[in-house]
Design a protein around this motif. Structure first.
Motif, PDB file in Angstrom:
ATOM      1  N   ASP A 129      40.036  37.303  31.754  1.00 29.16           N
ATOM      2  CA  ASP A 129      40.762  38.550  31.525  1.00 29.16           C
ATOM      3  C   ASP A 129      39.895  39.747  31.878  1.00 29.16           C
ATOM      4  O   ASP A 129      40.363  40.717  32.500  1.00 29.16           O
ATOM      5  CB  ASP A 129      41.215  38.625  30.065  1.00 29.16           C
ATOM      6  N   GLN A 130      38.618  39.704  31.488  1.00 31.27           N
ATOM      7  CA  GLN A 130      37.708  40.797  31.831  1.00 31.27           C
ATOM      8  C   GLN A 130      37.505  40.894  33.334  1.00 31.27           C
ATOM      9  O   GLN A 130      37.435  42.002  33.891  1.00 31.27           O
ATOM     10  CB  GLN A 130      36.375  40.594  31.109  1.00 31.27           C
ATOM     11  N   TYR A 131      37.430  39.737  34.008  1.00 27.32           N
ATOM     12  CA  TYR A 131      37.266  39.760  35.457  1.00 27.32           C
ATOM     13  C   TYR A 131      38.493  40.378  36.122  1.00 27.32           C
ATOM     14  O   TYR A 131      38.370  41.176  37.053  1.00 27.32           O
ATOM     15  CB  TYR A 131      37.031  38.339  35.981  1.00 27.32           C
ATOM     16  N   VAL A 134      38.270  44.096  35.611  1.00 28.05           N
ATOM     17  CA  VAL A 134      37.302  44.735  36.493  1.00 28.05           C
ATOM     18  C   VAL A 134      37.827  44.772  37.922  1.00 28.05           C
ATOM     19  O   VAL A 134      37.720  45.783  38.627  1.00 28.05           O
ATOM     20  CB  VAL A 134      35.949  44.000  36.427  1.00 28.05           C
ATOM     21  N   THR A 135      38.419  43.655  38.369  1.00 25.52           N
ATOM     22  CA  THR A 135      38.976  43.613  39.724  1.00 25.52           C
ATOM     23  C   THR A 135      40.089  44.641  39.888  1.00 25.52           C
ATOM     24  O   THR A 135      40.154  45.362  40.891  1.00 25.52           O
ATOM     25  CB  THR A 135      39.515  42.207  40.018  1.00 25.52           C
ATOM     26  N   ALA A 136      40.968  44.707  38.878  1.00 27.68           N
ATOM     27  CA  ALA A 136      42.044  45.700  38.934  1.00 27.68           C
ATOM     28  C   ALA A 136      41.484  47.117  38.904  1.00 27.68           C
ATOM     29  O   ALA A 136      42.000  48.017  39.575  1.00 27.68           O
ATOM     30  CB  ALA A 136      43.008  45.486  37.767  1.00 27.68           C
ATOM     31  N   GLY A 137      40.409  47.301  38.136  1.00 24.90           N
ATOM     32  CA  GLY A 137      39.789  48.623  38.086  1.00 24.90           C
ATOM     33  C   GLY A 137      39.205  49.039  39.419  1.00 24.90           C
ATOM     34  O   GLY A 137      39.351  50.178  39.858  1.00 24.90           O
ATOM     35  N   GLY A 258      43.978  49.878  28.137  1.00 21.48           N
ATOM     36  CA  GLY A 258      43.251  48.622  28.242  1.00 21.48           C
ATOM     37  C   GLY A 258      42.024  48.786  29.125  1.00 21.48           C
ATOM     38  O   GLY A 258      41.725  49.878  29.623  1.00 21.48           O
ATOM     39  N   THR A 259      41.331  47.667  29.354  1.00 21.38           N
ATOM     40  CA  THR A 259      40.091  47.740  30.141  1.00 21.38           C
ATOM     41  C   THR A 259      40.363  48.216  31.558  1.00 21.38           C
ATOM     42  O   THR A 259      39.676  49.108  32.077  1.00 21.38           O
ATOM     43  CB  THR A 259      39.409  46.365  30.167  1.00 21.38           C
ATOM     44  N   ALA A 260      41.351  47.630  32.227  1.00 27.92           N
ATOM     45  CA  ALA A 260      41.660  48.028  33.602  1.00 27.92           C
ATOM     46  C   ALA A 260      42.113  49.484  33.667  1.00 27.92           C
ATOM     47  O   ALA A 260      41.704  50.230  34.566  1.00 27.92           O
ATOM     48  CB  ALA A 260      42.745  47.116  34.172  1.00 27.92           C
TER      49      ALA A 260
END
Length: 587
Positions: A129-131, A134-137, A258-260
């Motif tokens: 999920d974090q990957y 980060v990829t989406a970011g 969220g993170t992204a």
């Protein structure tokens, strides 16, 4: 999405079963933790799937299980995994009943499935999920960068950002005005946050605040209904690399970021900061260039000024402009001496000269309150107004004052006038051109002089006009005076000066001393004679005396003053002295 109890149950390698809480399986799992303590709550952080074998607890005791499960729910545990076939072949009824009563999902873990396998599955899902975030970011960063360097600049960037967040985004300039928003309806939403933006701008940067609603968030991309309740979450981020805020980004969403989404917002802040900030080297270069262009204009070299400026100032030097001189008075400023016009031999101004052009800047923003730095506030307001309309302005801070060239009839000049009216209205200062007692501006407020429209060849004259208007603004207790107001008004308010009053008192002192002895009213007779342009009969009638009496009195005036009333300069000086003293008496 982070792992959930449902995703773990569906995992083919774990073979888990649901024994209670089937309606709460979509709850996210932050971690999987093993504990055989009778009370593991002190070691819980919330969001865990707790895995137990029941070695240290009385799983058959209904009261004990009720207290145990209640403590877990209170600590934020989202699920309980029970090892089957270790101490108990099946889940004890007391534990199952307590879980159902508290609504805590109870997961059966078969003997072949080790707890470490569940921990690894949770950890792998969190990492994945974090990957993805980060990829989406990074992908959002690439999209936002392409938008930022495109023809539409910040407008396109906000549209991409709003789509990525499934919400809305808005950009405020240095003055707190909305300059762009996406979707279009978001401009009205953003306008309702002016007070919150001002609160953020008053803080040293970088800074951010989260505020509640103001309108209802509707469906994605749709304008909220006017009569529904507020539901969106708004985050305001300051823009700029220093302590002064140079703009504000607002994003509105239906839930916390969220993170992204957070990566995307941070990327937008960085890109928008690049559009509002300029490198120190560029600021230094503009400082020298702006000062040089101004000095050439004032030295009567407009062609050289155009050649040096190039295209930096757009069409500013090809159309009528206004010259503005502003300063913060020291101790009221009534007795201050005007500055000399900058010459070609002068050094460059001590502050950076700045330019505003369409598409390059949203202004040099100020996060400081007006009372702290009124010159910076004026720069912010004029540059922000110019940026919104694509005007070019030349701003040259010069020590404790400010010199500005702005298009005649443009947004920057209009914004300056509106700012002056707002400040004067707030402090209760009205236009009182005949009142010499009007309070001079206090030390934390501006006085501004504005020239008449002029071209580059008449820049020196425009500077003198602005200086003259500035001097009148000091005397009248006004924040802004235009040269047209000086030329169209009466010269009498200019007499409201201590130096002029002292001159008048000295010139008329001998006549007042004569009248004090009761030997005649020479001052009143002189005033009547001058007001009648030397017409003896008319002046004598005004005084109620014979014309020969008036002639005698005028001879006495000449004898006492030692000056001839046939001299027009003497008559002018006496008339001005009488008006100055009359103004002082009436005040």
């Amino acid at each position: 999405m982070p792992p959930t109890l449902a995703s773990l149950v569906r995992h083919p390698g774990l073979k888990l079963s649901v024994l209670a809480g089937e309606d709460r399986l979509e709850t996210p799992v932050r971690w999987a933790h093993v504990s055989e303590l009778a009370d593991p709550v002190p070691y819980m952080d919330g969001g865990e799937l707790l895995l137990i074998t029941a070695m240290q607890i009385e799983a058959d005791d209904p009261e004990e299980m009720s207290r145990y499960v209640r403590r877990l729910v209170g600590a934020g545990v989202v699920g309980l995994g029970f090892a089957l076939g270790v101490k108990y072949a099946e889940v004890p009824p007391a534990l199952a009943a307590a879980a159902k009563e508290e609504g805590l999902p109870l997961i059966g873990v078969p003997r072949p499935t080790p707890f470490i396998a569940i921990s690894k599955a949770v950890s792998a899902a969190i990492a994945a999920d974090q990957y993805r975030a980060v990829t989406a970011g990074f992908e959002a960063q690439r999209e936002l960068t392409r938008a930022a360097i495109g023809a539409e600049g910040p407008t396109a960037l906000l549209a991409r950002l709003a789509a990525h967040l499934d919400g809305w985004a808005a950009l405020y300039d240095a003055s707190g005005s909305v300059v762009a928003a996406a979707p279009d309806w978001a401009a009205r939403r953003a306008a309702r946050l002016t007070a919150d933006v001002e609160r953020l701008r008053s803080r040293p940067g970088p800074a951010s605040i989260v505020v509640g609603g103001g309108c209802t968030a509707g469906a994605a991309g749709a304008e909220p209904a006017e009569d529904t309740a507020v539901a969106d979450r708004v985050e305001l981020q300051s823009l700029g690399t220093g302590r002064r805020t140079r703009g504000v980004l607002a994003v509105g969403t239906g839930a916390p970021l969220g993170t992204a989404e957070r990566y995307a917002v941070h990327s937008a802040v960085a890109l928008l900061t690049l559009t509002t900030e300029r490198s120190r080297a560029l600021q230094d270069a503009e400082q020298r260039l702006g000062g040089a262009v101004l000095r050439m204009l004032l030295a009567g070299e407009p062609d050289h000024a155009r050649a040096v400026a190039g295209r930096l100032y757009g069409g500013l030097l090809d159309a009528p402009f206004r010259m503005l001189v502003a300063e913060v008075p020291s101790g009221g400023g009534a007795g201050q001496q005007p500055h000399a016009a900058p010459s070609a031999a002068d050094e460059a101004p001590t502050e950076a000269a700045t330019t505003t052009t369409v598409g390059t800047s949203v202004g040099t923003a100020a996060g400081e309150a007006e009372a702290c730095d009124p010159l910076a506030t004026l720069i912010d307001i004029m540059e922000a107004a110019a940026a919104r309309t694509g005007e070019s302005v030349l701003v040259v801070p010069d020590g404790g004052r400010l010199i500005v060239l702005a298009p005649d009839g443009g947004a920057a000049v209009t914004a300056c006038a509106e700012h002056a009216r707002t400040v004067e209205g707030r402090r209760g200062t009205k236009a009182r051109p005949r009142d010499r007692t009007a309070a001079a501006p206090s030390g934390d407020e501006l006085v501004i002089g504005l020239s008449a429209p002029a071209g580059p060849i008449a820049a020196a004259a425009a500077y003198r006009q602005a200086e003259q208007a500035l001097s009148v603004a000091r005397r009248r207790g006004r924040m802004l005076v235009e040269h047209e107001q000086v030329a169209a008004g009466s010269v009498l308010p200019l007499l409201a000066d201590d130096a002029v009053r002292a001159f008048a008192d000295g010139m008329l002192r001998a006549l007042h001393e004569h009248d004090a002895t009761g030997r005649g009213d020479l001052v009143a007779s002189l005033r009547a004679w001058l007001s009648r342009h030397g017409q003896w009969d008319a002046a004598a009638a005004d005084l109620g005396v014979h014309r020969h009496t008036l002639r005698y009195r005028m001879r006495r005036v000449e004898e006492i003053l030692g000056r001839s009333l046939d001299d027009p300069d003497v008559r002018m000086e006496l008339w001005l002295a009488l008006k100055a003293t009359a103004s002082g008496t009436s005040a």
